[in-house]
Design a protein around this motif. Structure first.
Motif, mmCIF file in Angstrom:
data_model
loop_
_atom_site.group_PDB
_atom_site.id
_atom_site.type_symbol
_atom_site.label_atom_id
_atom_site.label_comp_id
_atom_site.label_asym_id
_atom_site.label_seq_id
_atom_site.Cartn_x
_atom_site.Cartn_y
_atom_site.Cartn_z
ATOM 1 N N PHE A 18 0.514 -1.064 -0.330
ATOM 2 C CA PHE A 18 0.091 -0.063 0.124
ATOM 3 C C PHE A 18 0.975 1.155 -0.218
ATOM 4 O O PHE A 18 2.040 1.381 1.045
ATOM 5 C CB PHE A 18 -1.176 0.043 1.451
ATOM 6 N N MET A 19 1.096 1.673 -1.056
ATOM 7 C CA MET A 19 1.977 2.979 -0.922
ATOM 8 C C MET A 19 1.512 4.252 -0.672
ATOM 9 O O MET A 19 0.098 4.898 -0.979
ATOM 10 C CB MET A 19 2.058 2.939 -3.121
ATOM 11 N N MET A 20 1.812 4.846 0.223
ATOM 12 C CA MET A 20 1.893 6.380 0.452
ATOM 13 C C MET A 20 3.299 6.897 1.098
ATOM 14 O O MET A 20 3.939 6.876 0.635
ATOM 15 C CB MET A 20 1.051 6.157 2.217
ATOM 16 N N GLN A 21 2.466 8.651 0.658
ATOM 17 C CA GLN A 21 3.692 9.527 1.244
ATOM 18 C C GLN A 21 4.033 9.633 3.045
ATOM 19 O O GLN A 21 2.683 9.683 3.594
ATOM 20 C CB GLN A 21 3.534 10.732 0.577
ATOM 21 N N LEU A 44 4.180 0.806 2.108
ATOM 22 C CA LEU A 44 5.651 1.479 0.747
ATOM 23 C C LEU A 44 5.585 2.704 1.277
ATOM 24 O O LEU A 44 4.703 3.992 1.255
ATOM 25 C CB LEU A 44 5.807 0.677 -0.549
ATOM 26 N N LEU A 45 6.699 3.099 2.233
ATOM 27 C CA LEU A 45 6.435 4.689 2.462
ATOM 28 C C LEU A 45 7.141 5.823 1.874
ATOM 29 O O LEU A 45 8.562 5.318 1.377
ATOM 30 C CB LEU A 45 7.048 4.719 3.605
ATOM 31 N N CYS A 46 6.383 6.261 0.972
ATOM 32 C CA CYS A 46 7.382 6.974 -0.255
ATOM 33 C C CYS A 46 7.427 8.455 0.868
ATOM 34 O O CYS A 46 7.015 9.019 0.597
ATOM 35 C CB CYS A 46 6.298 7.129 -1.230
ATOM 36 N N SER A 47 8.660 9.083 0.437
ATOM 37 C CA SER A 47 9.272 9.866 1.276
ATOM 38 C C SER A 47 8.487 11.604 0.291
ATOM 39 O O SER A 47 9.219 11.318 -0.797
ATOM 40 C CB SER A 47 10.692 9.691 1.550
ATOM 41 N N SER A 48 8.349 12.714 0.979
ATOM 42 C CA SER A 48 8.261 13.280 0.455
ATOM 43 C C SER A 48 9.108 14.049 -0.407
ATOM 44 O O SER A 48 9.245 15.125 -0.989
ATOM 45 C CB SER A 48 7.809 14.760 1.040
ATOM 46 N N GLU A 49 10.457 13.626 0.012
ATOM 47 C CA GLU A 49 11.506 13.886 -0.604
ATOM 48 C C GLU A 49 11.885 13.152 -2.164
ATOM 49 O O GLU A 49 12.598 13.872 -2.274
ATOM 50 C CB GLU A 49 13.205 14.226 -0.141
ATOM 51 N N GLU A 50 10.951 12.336 -2.116
ATOM 52 C CA GLU A 50 11.819 11.480 -3.128
ATOM 53 C C GLU A 50 10.361 11.531 -4.027
ATOM 54 O O GLU A 50 8.697 12.033 -3.918
ATOM 55 C CB GLU A 50 11.304 9.900 -3.024
ATOM 56 N N ASN A 51 10.932 11.347 -6.204
ATOM 57 C CA ASN A 51 9.850 11.432 -6.840
ATOM 58 C C ASN A 51 8.845 9.951 -6.937
ATOM 59 O O ASN A 51 9.097 9.163 -6.107
ATOM 60 C CB ASN A 51 10.077 11.474 -8.128
ATOM 61 N N PRO A 52 7.307 10.171 -6.462
ATOM 62 C CA PRO A 52 6.863 9.531 -6.145
ATOM 63 C C PRO A 52 7.350 8.083 -7.416
ATOM 64 O O PRO A 52 6.428 6.602 -7.279
ATOM 65 C CB PRO A 52 5.092 9.546 -6.047
ATOM 66 N N HIS A 53 7.119 8.322 -8.571
ATOM 67 C CA HIS A 53 7.059 7.958 -9.734
ATOM 68 C C HIS A 53 8.316 6.535 -9.527
ATOM 69 O O HIS A 53 8.331 6.054 -10.098
ATOM 70 C CB HIS A 53 6.900 8.237 -11.154
ATOM 71 N N ASP A 54 9.840 7.274 -9.097
ATOM 72 C CA ASP A 54 10.995 6.649 -9.438
ATOM 73 C C ASP A 54 10.739 6.025 -7.752
ATOM 74 O O ASP A 54 11.277 4.471 -7.537
ATOM 75 C CB ASP A 54 12.008 8.003 -9.115
ATOM 76 N N TYR A 55 10.139 6.181 -6.806
ATOM 77 C CA TYR A 55 10.200 5.001 -5.790
ATOM 78 C C TYR A 55 9.511 3.946 -6.411
ATOM 79 O O TYR A 55 9.979 3.136 -6.009
ATOM 80 C CB TYR A 55 9.285 6.221 -4.842
ATOM 81 N N LEU A 56 8.551 4.431 -7.166
ATOM 82 C CA LEU A 56 7.648 3.527 -6.896
ATOM 83 C C LEU A 56 8.883 2.122 -8.226
ATOM 84 O O LEU A 56 8.253 0.824 -8.386
ATOM 85 C CB LEU A 56 6.032 3.120 -7.777
ATOM 86 N N LYS A 57 9.118 2.976 -9.227
ATOM 87 C CA LYS A 57 10.138 2.162 -9.823
ATOM 88 C C LYS A 57 10.360 1.243 -9.365
ATOM 89 O O LYS A 57 11.181 -0.084 -9.434
ATOM 90 C CB LYS A 57 10.594 3.068 -10.901
ATOM 91 N N ALA A 99 6.158 -7.460 -4.069
ATOM 92 C CA ALA A 99 4.874 -7.639 -3.527
ATOM 93 C C ALA A 99 4.000 -8.314 -4.950
ATOM 94 O O ALA A 99 4.549 -7.842 -6.877
ATOM 95 C CB ALA A 99 4.691 -5.519 -3.687
ATOM 96 N N ASP A 100 3.136 -8.969 -4.322
ATOM 97 C CA ASP A 100 2.027 -9.556 -5.510
ATOM 98 C C ASP A 100 1.468 -8.561 -5.877
ATOM 99 O O ASP A 100 0.635 -8.361 -7.401
ATOM 100 C CB ASP A 100 1.850 -10.616 -5.263
ATOM 101 N N GLY A 101 0.951 -7.255 -5.682
ATOM 102 C CA GLY A 101 -0.044 -6.523 -6.047
ATOM 103 C C GLY A 101 0.047 -5.064 -5.194
ATOM 104 O O GLY A 101 0.497 -5.125 -4.460
ATOM 105 N N ILE A 102 -0.900 -3.889 -5.928
ATOM 106 C CA ILE A 102 -0.076 -2.835 -5.074
ATOM 107 C C ILE A 102 -1.607 -1.408 -4.336
ATOM 108 O O ILE A 102 -2.398 -1.786 -6.041
ATOM 109 C CB ILE A 102 0.790 -2.170 -5.812
ATOM 110 N N ILE A 103 -1.520 -1.419 -4.016
ATOM 111 C CA ILE A 103 -2.610 -0.296 -3.923
ATOM 112 C C ILE A 103 -1.975 1.249 -3.288
ATOM 113 O O ILE A 103 -1.103 1.246 -3.021
ATOM 114 C CB ILE A 103 -3.143 -0.632 -2.547
ATOM 115 N N LEU A 104 -2.234 2.256 -4.492
ATOM 116 C CA LEU A 104 -1.873 3.325 -4.850
ATOM 117 C C LEU A 104 -2.686 4.587 -3.979
ATOM 118 O O LEU A 104 -3.626 4.275 -4.234
ATOM 119 C CB LEU A 104 -1.777 3.715 -6.287
#
Lengths: 349, 349
Positions: free
Chosen positions: B64-67, B101-114, B122-127
């Protein structure tokens, strides 16, 4: 290793550099790392990553285990999200990613961790919400998974830990309240067997005893770590046979609920009852201003991450001088909520 | 497959049952699953789990991706922790584990997810936190990773989504305020390019236009999704050339800060200015009681999880009738904060 060779050829850089980039070593330029990861993605390197995990036991992921559930919802925000920020700052240096391992309150934390460990996707673990006795420590030690605990426990497998200095908080706050004339001082503790409750209440009792004062059983409030818990403390406090003249809150999100409960009863913190708590994003909005202990959660996160990495050979070198165990200090910021004991309260003593 | 055979022999159950237990199939009794996992752990089945991930593309983990970051700290607690509870309820049926999945606010969410995708765990993702344009959708679609989005976007790759019904919220709230005589109605929106801001403000503007009213630019407050953001709205609102008589808050944690700011200026919600917001654990403690939209975050989590699983062949069958896209309704709970337009405000119109 065919995948790595292909990558290296396509990018025109050495196999060693590609390998170091994929393995998150710090000696690879960020731009190179990104080129490698982009190419790895384009070539469908995903399956090989699992293969790499299989061969090397390295996934590049560190798990931070925390509990979820209605009861603890209130704490997730004001505490962990800020700690995560600090942890991520350190992990970013090494290309490591932090994931939060969410253990439902309906599940036994030990069973949960056992399953996560069996999935084998984390190179290291940070445990929080340590209990008085905590079998998770033994599980991770047995499996030789590097870990650090945010909090202590009677269980001790020699792992590194960082804990908030609840003893120091008890010392400072109780001495301060006693100096202001308070004799009936109440304290809050978690409702469950969180280790910090024992540490905190024991030290409060010791400091009071030093002044010839007792901590009455009815003045120890077990409370869920959320606003509703603080509200309940206000109600319980008003129902005491001998009402305390001061209360010390160990949890950072209780204060707003306590204020609300006191307010409903016409009591003003600092005038009718002294309150000392812990700062949170919400406590800043309280009026009168809360006298509260504060700490840098981001710095705490940085220390947790660095102390963990100090135990992991691939990352340890820059962190060799980190103490393996540390009491994290909290600082008292005086507000308006812990005034002198009121004259009429003296009379009723 | 030697590991599975050993496990089956040791436990005295069939290889098929062991396999189904390890793969998180729902047709295995919970006790059996636990016995198998315990034995797998005792036999050191960890490496084989990674091997299994390699062979089958199945890890048993949904991300579960969150910022994270100081700005969004306030939202983590009151929203996501409760949603996680619902998601976990569903995943527990299938032996799946949720990680954040903790994406830091200092990072681009797309780069992080990549990078997370390249790690392949992960078998699946919730954005969540969907943007007006969101390249993450295309990344996951290209990689054929099952995913669902909590929120919409102009980007659309045909993925399932659930979004809060911000249009319905705008309709109900604006109609209610207009019926109470308000003509200068302000709205809040996120400070960034979150998609919900566009959806919400556009619909508010439409409903106002239906009544011959305009939404003034100075009455659209861009706000960080936290209490400080609400406090800033109060200050901005007081600085308006034409002060609005009502404000509609799209974020659930803004209200406490707004109340504080209004209070400092001597304004009482419901008497001096109408306020409609969203319920949160903290808004319950506001006085006067906030008129607010509410929803079951736990049920939302359940729906997210089931709708995602409906797209994953191994788990889809029980969820075949789940709609792939859904506006999640919110219900207005009247409080004391959105009174009739005051007489003197009429005069000043």
């Amino acid at each position: 290793m065919k995948g790595i060779r292909q990558l290296a050829e396509q990018l025109g850089i050495s196999i060693g550099t590609v390998s170091r980039a994929l393995n998150g070593k710090p000696d690879v330029a960020e731009e190179t790392r990104r080129r490698v990861l982009d190419a790895a993605e384009a070539l469908g390197y995903v399956a090989n990553q699992s293969g790499r995990a299989l061969r090397k036991g390295s996934t590049g992921i560190i798990g931070f285990m925390m509990q979820t559930g209605p009861e603890i919802t209130g704490q997730g925000d004001t505490f962990f999200m800020s700690v995560f920020d600090g942890v991520q700052t350190v992990f970013a240096r090494h290309g490591l990613d932090l994931v939060a391992l969410l253990c439902s309150s309906e599940e036994n934390p030990h069973d949960y961790l056992k399953r996560v460990v069996a999935r084998g996707f984390a190179d290291g673990i940070i445990l929080s919400a340590t209990r008085r006795h905590d079998a998770r420590f033994e599980l991770l030690a047995k499996r030789k998974i590097p870990f650090i605990t945010l909090g202590r426990s009677l269980t001790d497998v020699g792992q590194p830990w960082i804990d908030l200095d609840f003893e120091g908080m008890a010392e400072t706050a109780v001495e301060r309240l006693v100096a202001k004339g308070h004799r009936r001082i109440a304290v809050s503790r978690p409702h469950d067997d969180a280790n910090l409750g024992y540490v905190f209440v024991d030290r409060c009792r010791e400091v009071l005893a030093r002044h010839g004062l007792a901590l009455a059983e009815e003045h120890i409030f077990r409370s869920t770590p959320n606003e509703a818990g603080g509200y309940q403390i206000a109600r319980d406090l008003l129902a005491c046979k001998e009402r305390p003249t001061a209360i010390l809150l160990v949890n950072e999100v209780s204060s707003t609920g306590l204020y609300r409960g006191l307010n409903e009863a016409g009591l003003v913190p600092g005038r009718d009852i002294a309150v000392i708590g812990r700062q949170s994003p919400h406590s800043h909005f309280l009026s009168p201003r809360l006298t509260a202990f504060t700490l840098s959660l981001r710095d705490l996160g940085i220390a947790l991450a660095e102390t963990l990495l100090a135990t992991m050979p691939a990352y340890a070198e820059p962190y060799a001088d980190r103490p393996a165990r540390l009491l994290w200090p909290m600082t008292l910021v005086p507000g308006e909520s812990d005034g002198e004991l009121a004259e009429d309260a003296h009379v009723s003593l």
